[in-house]
Design an enzyme around this catalytic site. Structure first.
Site, mmCIF file in Angstrom:
data_model
loop_
_atom_site.group_PDB
_atom_site.id
_atom_site.type_symbol
_atom_site.label_atom_id
_atom_site.label_comp_id
_atom_site.label_asym_id
_atom_site.label_seq_id
_atom_site.Cartn_x
_atom_site.Cartn_y
_atom_site.Cartn_z
ATOM 1 N N GLU A 7 0.815 -1.228 0.000
ATOM 2 C CA GLU A 7 0.000 0.000 0.000
ATOM 3 C C GLU A 7 0.838 1.263 0.000
ATOM 4 O O GLU A 7 0.491 2.236 -0.673
ATOM 5 C CB GLU A 7 -0.975 -0.006 1.173
ATOM 6 C CG GLU A 7 -2.142 -0.976 1.011
ATOM 7 C CD GLU A 7 -1.759 -2.429 1.222
ATOM 8 O OE1 GLU A 7 -0.676 -2.675 1.801
ATOM 9 O OE2 GLU A 7 -2.528 -3.314 0.818
ATOM 10 N N HIS B 54 -11.354 -4.719 8.967
ATOM 11 C CA HIS B 54 -11.931 -4.665 7.612
ATOM 12 C C HIS B 54 -13.309 -4.002 7.614
ATOM 13 O O HIS B 54 -14.166 -4.340 6.807
ATOM 14 C CB HIS B 54 -12.080 -6.073 7.021
ATOM 15 C CG HIS B 54 -10.790 -6.712 6.622
ATOM 16 N ND1 HIS B 54 -9.874 -7.175 7.527
ATOM 17 C CD2 HIS B 54 -10.261 -6.957 5.400
ATOM 18 C CE1 HIS B 54 -8.841 -7.684 6.883
ATOM 19 N NE2 HIS B 54 -9.048 -7.571 5.590
HETATM 20 C C1 LIG Z 1 -2.507 -4.457 4.028
HETATM 21 C C2 LIG Z 1 -3.495 -5.315 3.337
HETATM 22 N N1 LIG Z 1 -3.643 -5.204 2.006
HETATM 23 C C3 LIG Z 1 -4.534 -5.974 1.355
HETATM 24 C C4 LIG Z 1 -5.306 -6.861 2.045
HETATM 25 C C5 LIG Z 1 -6.369 -7.669 1.323
HETATM 26 N N2 LIG Z 1 -5.919 -9.049 1.231
HETATM 27 C C6 LIG Z 1 -6.287 -9.956 2.136
HETATM 28 S S1 LIG Z 1 -5.539 -11.406 1.894
HETATM 29 C C7 LIG Z 1 -4.737 -10.843 0.538
HETATM 30 C C8 LIG Z 1 -3.800 -11.737 -0.192
HETATM 31 C C9 LIG Z 1 -2.683 -12.154 0.681
HETATM 32 O O1 LIG Z 1 -1.809 -12.953 -0.026
HETATM 33 P P1 LIG Z 1 -0.708 -13.804 0.717
HETATM 34 O O2 LIG Z 1 0.085 -12.928 1.620
HETATM 35 O O3 LIG Z 1 0.036 -14.547 -0.307
HETATM 36 O O4 LIG Z 1 -1.541 -14.786 1.653
HETATM 37 P P2 LIG Z 1 -2.589 -15.921 1.203
HETATM 38 O O5 LIG Z 1 -3.915 -15.257 1.078
HETATM 39 O O6 LIG Z 1 -2.126 -16.515 -0.056
HETATM 40 O O7 LIG Z 1 -2.611 -16.872 2.339
HETATM 41 C C10 LIG Z 1 -5.053 -9.531 0.297
HETATM 42 C C11 LIG Z 1 -4.539 -8.729 -0.823
HETATM 43 C C12 LIG Z 1 -5.129 -6.938 3.446
HETATM 44 N N3 LIG Z 1 -5.861 -7.762 4.206
HETATM 45 N N4 LIG Z 1 -4.206 -6.168 4.053
#
Ligand SMILES: Cc1ncc(C[n+]2csc(CCOP(=O)(O)OP(=O)(O)O)c2C)c(N)n1
Ligand SMILES: [Mg+2]
Lengths: 337, 328
Positions: free
Chosen positions: A63, A131
C-alpha cells in the site's frame, strides 16, 4: 432513464475518463488480473480486457508503494486512479497520503500539483476490527486533500469524473453496502441502490450538497450509508408528524455550508449521523461549526448519532449495537422536539 | 518423502497426523457452515497448507509464540487451541477464543502462544520481531514463529521487520507460506526472483526452502531454525512451497488458475502422503490411523454442537475491552 448500480456507475466513469485522457490509469491490488475479481468489489472488472494491463495496473500487496507511486506518477504527468481493497488499508499508506500527496502543492509554493484519486471502500459488514472501519474524518482533517463520499450511482459517476479531472489529490470513499456488487462479491445486508444515470456525459462539481428530502422540523445530515439511514428515520418520524429534512453533502471537502445552514435556519434543529466513532469525528466538526455559524437559529443543541467509540466488533449483535441506525436517529430527533 | 534427520517420537508423528487432519476437516466444516449461511463475515480457508502450520508448530514449545494472518485456522489448530473455542469464534459466541470480538480473521489465544491473527497483510511481521526482542531482552529462550504469505513479502513491513530481527539477532522464525497467489495474483507477476527465500540474503540471514506439502520437510527446517534462534544466533527465513486448495475467501470462482494446476497440487496433498509414509514405515497400522480419523470427526462434531449451543454476546458487550480491565 436507465438504472445503474454504483459499481456500474463507477466503472463507467473510469472507462469514460480513460478514453478521454490517455494519462488516466488505474493502479491497485487484483484490479486487472485475468480471471480475477476486478478489484475487491468488481469496479474495474472487464477494464483490463479493454485497456490492457498497462493501464489497469496490478501491484504487489504494497500500500505504501501504491500511494507513493500514484503521487510520483501524478508528478510525472499521469493521472492515477488508485484503490485499496478495504479502506482500513489506507492506514498502511498514511505517510504517502498525508505527508506527500496532501502537502507537496503547499511545500512547493503552489508550483506542483498532484492530480490523483485514491478510492476506498468503507463500512461495517461483519468483518471485525480491521476490515470494517469508516475513516473519512481522518482525511477531512488533513489540509490539502479533497474528500468525496457519494451515495448514489448518479453522484458516484459524476463526482468520480470530476475527481479525475481535479488537479488535487482526492480521497474518494465508497460504501460496501451500497455498491451493488453482484454474484460472489455481493454483500449480505446490502442496500445496493440502483439509480438513474443518463447516457449523456455529465460532471458533478465538488462542494454541492443535495436535499434528499424536504422537511420543516429538523435537519438530518449524514454521509454514504447513513444518508439512507436518515431517510428511513425520516419516514418513521413523518408518521408521527415530524418532518425531517435530509441532506446529503456528497463531498466533505469542500463542504456545502450554504445548503446545510439554510436548512438549519429553517428547521432550527440539527442531527448529524455518521458511521464513524464519535470522538473528534466528522459529526463533531459539523456540529461545532453549525453552532458557531447558526447559533441564533438553533432551538436545541446539535445532536450526533455515530458509531460507538470502540473498534468494530465481530459478533453481529455487537456490530448492530455499534452502528447508527434509523431507531437511534428517531430517538435523537425526538430528544430535540 | 524425505526421511527424518532425527528420530521422531511416535506420539509426535501421531500428533502431526491428528492436527493436519483436524485442520483440514475443520476447514471443510467451516466451508460448509459458511455456504449454509451459518457463519457471519468471511472465511479464508487453509486447506492444502496444513503441513506448514503443523510442521512449524511441532518444532515449537507451548510457551513459544506464533503470529498469524487472515488465514489463521490451521495455525490455531497446530498451536493447540481447543477446536471448540475456534469453532465458537467462527459462530461469534462468547465461548470463542476471542469471545466473539474477533471472528475468523483474528483467531488466536495468547494463553496458547498465538497472538490474535493480524489480518492486515504483512502487519504481523514487525510485531513478531518485537516479540522476539522482548523474549531476548527478558533473557528467556523462547522463540516466535511468524507466518505470512507470499503476498505479504511485498509489503514494506516485511523489509522493516525482517531487517530489525536480523540486525539484533532476534529469536524469530519467519515462515513464508508461498501458495503461489496473493488473492488472485500469481507470484510471478509481483516479484522478479524465483524464490522468496532468496530475499534472506539481503538481510544477512539464512533463507531456506522447505517442501510445504511435506510436514517432515517443514519440521526439519523449523527445528534447525529454532535451534539457531534459541541459541542467540538470530532469525531464519523459511519459504514453504505450498498451495491453497480452496478459494481465496468466501465463494471464489478461481478463474485465475487452471484446473490442471489445482489437480497437480492436490496430487501432492500432505495428508495422504503422511498417512502412506506412516503405514509404510510401520509407525502405525491402517487401523490406528482410522481411529485418528474417528477421533477427529467426534471432536469436530462436538465442537460444532458446542459452538451452536453457546451464548451470543450481549449487544452492549461491544463497549467492553476497549481498554485493559474492561473485560467480561
Ligand atoms: C494491508 C493489506 N492489504 C490488502 C489486504 C487484502 N488481502 C487480504 S488477503 C490478501 C492476499 C494475501 O496474499 P498472501 O500474503 O500470499 O496470503 P494468502 O492469502 O495466499 O494466504 C489480500 C490482498 C489486506 N488484508 N491487508
Ligand atoms: Mg499467497
Amino acid at each position: 432513464m436507465r438504472k445503474l448500480t454504483i459499481v456500474e456507475a463507477l466503472k463507467e466513469a473510469i472507462r469514460e475518463e480513460m478514453i478521454r485522457d490517455e494519462r488516466v490509469f488505474c493502479i491497485g491490488e487484483d484490479i486487472g488480473t485475468p480471471g480475477g475479481w476486478g478489484g475487491a468489489f468488481t469496479v474495474t472488472k472487464g477494464l483490463s480486457e479493454e485497456f490492457g494491463l498497462d493501464r489497469i495496473l496490478d501491484t504487489p500487496i504494497a500500500e505504501t508503494g501504491i500511494a507513493g507511486v500514484a503521487v510520483g506518477a501524478a508528478i510525472g504527468g499521469l493521472r492515477p486512479i488508485a484503490d485499496v481493497q478495504y479502506g482500513d488499508f489506507l492506514f498502511c499508506m498514511m505517510d504517502q497520503l498525508v505527508n506527500q500527496a496532501a502537502k507537496l502543492t503547499y511545500m512547493s509554493g503552489g508550483k506542483l500539483c498532484i492530480p490523483m484519486v485514491m478510492r476506498a471502500p468503507v463500512g461495517a459488514t461483519t468483518r471485525a476490527a480491521q476490515h470494517s472501519q469508516s475513516l473519512e474524518s481522518y482525511f477531512v482533517h488533513v489540509p490539502g486533500l479533497k474528500v468525496a463520499a457519494p451515495c448514489t450511482a448518479y453522484d458516484c459517476k459524476g463526482l468520480l469524473k470530476s475527481a479525475v479531472r481535479d488537479d488535487n489529490p482526492v480521497l474518494f470513499f465508497e460504501h460496501k453496502l451500497l455498491y451493488g456488487s453482484k454474484g460472489n462479491r455481493a454483500e449480505a445486508g446490502a442496500l445496493s441502490p440502483a439509480g438513474d444515470v443518463p447516457e449523456e456525459e455529465y460532471l458533478i462539481p465538488f462542494g454541492k450538497a443535495v436535499v434528499r428530502r424536504e422537511g420543516r422540523d429538523v435537519t438530518i445530515v449524514g454521509k454514504l450509508l447513513t444518508v439512507y439511514r436518515a431517510l428511513e428515520a425520516a419516514e418513521i418520524l413523518s408518521k408521527e408528524g415530524i418532518e425531517a429534512e435530509v441532506i446529503d453533502p456528497r463531498t466533505l471537502v469542500p463542504f456545502d455550508w450554504d445548503t446545510l445552514l439554510s436548512s438549519v435556519k429553517k428547521t432550527g434543529r440539527l442531527v448529524v449521523v455518521d458511521e464513524e466513532p464519535g470522538n473528534c469525528g466528522w459529526a463533531s466538526d459539523i456540529g461545532a461549526k453549525t453552532s458557531e455559524m447558526a447559533f441564533d437559529y438553533l432551538d436545541a443543541p446539535v445532536r450526533r448519532v455515530t458509531a460507538i467509540d470502540t473498534p468494530v466488533p465481530f459478533a453481529p449483535e455487537m456490530e448492530r449495537y455499534y452502528l447508527p441506525n434509523a431507531e437511534k436517529i428517531v430517538a435523537a430527533v425526538k430528544s430535540l422536539t | 518423502m524425505k526421511l527424518l534427520k532425527k528420530k521422531v517420537e511416535k506420539d509426535l508423528l501421531r500428533r502431526m497426523y491428528y492436527q493436519m487432519l483436524m485442520a483440514r476437516r475443520f476447514e471443510e466444516q467451516a466451508s460448509l457452515l459458511f455456504v449454509n449461511g451459518e457463519l457471519p463475515g468471511t472465511v479464508h480457508l487453509y486447506a492444502g497448507q496444513e503441513a506448514v502450520a503443523v510442521g512449524v508448530c511441532s518444532a515449537l514449545r507451548k510457551d513459544d509464540y506464533i503470529t498469524s494472518t487472515h488465514r489463521p485456522h490451521g495455525h490455531a489448530v497446530a498451536k493447540g487451541i481447543p477446536v471448540k473455542a475456534l469453532m465458537a469464534e467462527l459462530f461469534a459466541k462468547t465461548t470463542g477464543c476471542c469471545r466473539g470480538y474477533g471472528g475468523s480473521m483474528h483467531m488466536g489465544d495468547i494463553d496458547y502462544g498465538m497472538v490474535p491473527a493480524i489480518a492486515i497483510v504483512g502487519g504481523g511481521i514487525p510485531v513478531a520481531a518485537g516479540i522476539g526482542l522482548a523474549f531476548k531482552r527478558l533473557k528467556t529462550d523462547r522463540v516466535v514463529a511468524c507466518f505470512f504469505g507470499d503476498g505479504a513479502s511485498s509489503e514494506g513491513a516485511f523489509h522493516e521487520g525482517v531487517n530489525m530481527a536480523a540486525i539484533w539477532d532476534l529469536p524469530v522464525i519467519f515462515v513464508c507460506e508461498n501458495n503461489l497467489y496473493g488473492a488472485s495474483t500469481h507470484v510471478s507477476r509481483v516479484m522478479k526472483v524465483d524464490n522468496i527465500a532468496e530475499r534472506a540474503s539481503a538481510y544477512g540471514i539464512p533463507g531456506v526452502i522447505a517442501d510445504g506439502m511435506d510436514v517432515l520437510s517443514v519440521y526439519d527446517a523449523t527445528v534447525e531454525a529454532v535451534e539457531r534462534a534459541r541459541s542467540g544466533s538470530g532469525p531464519t527465513l523459511i519459504e514453504c512451497k505450498t498451495y491453497r486448495f480452496l478459494g481465496h475467501s468466501r465463494t471464489d470462482p478461481q478463474q485465475y488458475r487452471s484446473k490442471e494446476e489445482m489437480e497437480f497440487w492436490k496430487s501432492k496433498d500432505a495428508i495422504p502422503r503422511l498417512k502412506a509414509w506412516l503405514i509404510e514405515n510401520e509407525h502405525f497400522t491402517a487401523e490406528e490411523i482410522d481411529r485418528i480419523h474417528e477421533e477427529v470427526e467426534r471432536e469436530l462434531d462436538e465442537a460444532v454442537e458446542f459452538a451452536k449451543n453457546s451464548p451470543s454476546p450481549l449487544p452492549e458487550d461491544a463497549l467492553k475491552n476497549v481498554f485493559v480491565g474492561e473485560g467480561s
